[in-house]
Design a protein around this motif. Sequence first.
Motif, short mmCIF file in Angstrom:
data_model
loop_
_atom_site.label_atom_id
_atom_site.label_comp_id
_atom_site.label_asym_id
_atom_site.label_seq_id
_atom_site.Cartn_x
_atom_site.Cartn_y
_atom_site.Cartn_z
N VAL A 170 6.64 7.37 3.25
CA VAL A 170 5.82 7.48 2.04
C VAL A 170 4.41 7.94 2.40
O VAL A 170 3.82 8.80 1.73
N THR A 171 3.86 7.36 3.46
CA THR A 171 2.49 7.70 3.89
C THR A 171 2.40 9.18 4.25
O THR A 171 1.37 9.83 4.01
N SER A 172 3.47 9.74 4.81
CA SER A 172 3.47 11.16 5.20
C SER A 172 3.62 12.09 4.01
O SER A 172 3.60 13.31 4.17
N GLY A 173 3.79 11.52 2.82
CA GLY A 173 3.93 12.33 1.61
C GLY A 173 5.37 12.69 1.27
O GLY A 173 5.61 13.46 0.34
N GLN A 174 6.31 12.11 1.99
CA GLN A 174 7.71 12.40 1.74
C GLN A 174 8.31 11.37 0.79
O GLN A 174 7.74 10.30 0.55
N ASP A 175 9.47 11.72 0.27
CA ASP A 175 10.18 10.83 -0.65
C ASP A 175 11.35 10.19 0.10
O ASP A 175 12.29 10.89 0.52
N GLY B 14 0.82 -1.20 0.00
CA GLY B 14 0.00 0.00 0.00
C GLY B 14 0.84 1.24 0.00
O GLY B 14 0.52 2.23 -0.64
N ALA B 15 1.97 1.20 0.73
CA ALA B 15 2.89 2.36 0.76
C ALA B 15 4.31 1.87 0.51
O ALA B 15 5.26 2.41 1.04
N GLY B 16 4.41 0.82 -0.28
CA GLY B 16 5.71 0.26 -0.58
C GLY B 16 5.82 -1.17 -0.13
O GLY B 16 5.14 -1.62 0.80
N THR B 17 6.69 -1.93 -0.79
CA THR B 17 6.86 -3.35 -0.47
C THR B 17 8.32 -3.65 -0.21
O THR B 17 9.23 -2.94 -0.67
N PHE C 177 13.54 -1.87 -1.03
CA PHE C 177 12.24 -1.28 -0.74
C PHE C 177 11.75 -0.61 -2.02
O PHE C 177 12.46 0.19 -2.62
N ILE C 178 10.52 -0.95 -2.46
CA ILE C 178 9.99 -0.46 -3.73
C ILE C 178 8.68 0.27 -3.46
O ILE C 178 7.80 -0.24 -2.75
N TRP C 179 8.57 1.48 -3.98
CA TRP C 179 7.36 2.27 -3.82
C TRP C 179 7.12 3.09 -5.08
O TRP C 179 7.97 3.17 -5.96
N ARG C 180 5.95 3.69 -5.17
CA ARG C 180 5.62 4.51 -6.34
C ARG C 180 5.40 5.95 -5.87
O ARG C 180 4.82 6.22 -4.83
N ARG C 181 5.92 6.88 -6.72
CA ARG C 181 5.73 8.30 -6.43
C ARG C 181 5.45 9.01 -7.74
O ARG C 181 6.24 8.90 -8.69
N ALA C 182 4.32 9.68 -7.80
CA ALA C 182 3.89 10.39 -9.02
C ALA C 182 3.84 9.44 -10.21
O ALA C 182 4.26 9.78 -11.33
N GLY C 183 3.39 8.20 -9.95
CA GLY C 183 3.24 7.23 -11.02
C GLY C 183 4.52 6.56 -11.45
O GLY C 183 4.52 5.77 -12.40
#
Length: 471
Positions: free
Chosen positions: A103-108, A41-44, A62-68
């Motif tokens: 990631v959940t807090s909106g940070q990179d 949900g906020a990275g795997t 750690f893999i996540w998505r930011r701005a698609g």
Amino acid sequence: MNQQAAPTSTVKRTAAEVLTNSDLQRMKVGQKLSDGHVRPGAGTLKAVKRKAGGSSVVEFRFIWRRAGVEKTMTLGRWSSTGGEGMLSLKEARTKAAQLQDVVTSGQDPAAQRELKREAVRAEQAAALVAVKHGQEKTLQALLDSYVESLKQRGKDGSAYDTANVFLNHCTRPFGDIVGLPASEVTARHIALMLARLVGPGAQTKRGRTALKLRSFLHSAFKLAMGAGTNPMAPDGAADFKIALNPVAQVSPTEMAATFNKAGDRALNAQELRQYVLHVSALPSPLTRAALTLQLASGGQRLQQLLRIESTDVQPDVLRMLDPKGRRKQPRVHLLPIIDEMAEVLASLIELNGAGSLFASRDSVMQAETLSVAVNEISAAITEANPGIPPFRGGDIRRTIETIMAEQLGISQDTRAQLLSHGISGVQAMHYDKGKHLDAKRAALRAWNNYLADLCIGGERGNVVELGAQAA
């Protein structure tokens, strides 16, 4: 009308399995496994096995998505037990959970890592600057700055004495302390330096030297503490980052009460005769010459004599500088050269050539060395004659002046000019500019005649009475 049934999806979504150390151990090169323990949900959290050199390793990502856009961050290599530079499965999950919060807090997370790296780099750079500062702003640098400040104020004589005291009682015996950053020097370090001179382990107590050293050190730290706001401070005196003066915490009261006492000892004729005979038998040519020159010159201060250079010896006059007191510029003190003095000065020039007449190895002889020699002579005389009280270096100057006054009839004014006493009063300071060389020469002649007759065996012999002439 028959309604058509909605098509059933054939795609099955399955959750990733919770990984175990056994799963990671069995992985093949190129294989990737997601860890179901970390909820998506906020990275795997993924484990990837890849080649590394001649072997293979399993590393966590750690893999996540930011701005698609999918982003990946390597967390570290797996080890079933963890360890230095490695991650256990539990530790990798903890890191992944922390990154999910970012990631959940909106940070990179990548930007956050770069900020941390930048902070570490800044901290390391500051540490390097601190090390460099510590290497440059040592106690030795502070002492050198203080000596330079004396020179800039025209106090060459005081600078000379101060530099020698620092060299012999700080730099040489305490190289480890003077190499410390000045800001790290404590009262304990100062106490150790002084204890070498007056403590229980000091074979010969040098109380006056200890008091001088403490005074010089106190002034040096005081200069450094105020240099940042003093436009007249010498280059290099600022930025020592000293908050407190460590010397102020070492009280001089007990030392002063013990050693800084006004002397009243004057040798009688027979004691003086024994002293002169011991001086003439000293094994060190330089020590013997210095104490002989003090006698021949009518009791000049040892510190002033030790500053003499070959250029100060003129055809019939010896030039000395007297920095004593609060004067900004040392006063020129001229002394006629009589035969007894000329003989000693010639031997010193022959011994050391140009430059300092009292050069000793890589420095100049210290007044403390002569004080020790006088103390040893005193001990030898009192051991042979238990009834004779001990004496010290300052008592020789007092003895000579006492004899000049009481037995040779030399006036107080002439003695003051001859011995470079404090000359005060408007007339003496501004109008009486005479060099008094004739009166000084007559006084020296009378004194050396007295000394020669004394050493031959009589107390007076044919001594020239100066009377009004000496005045």
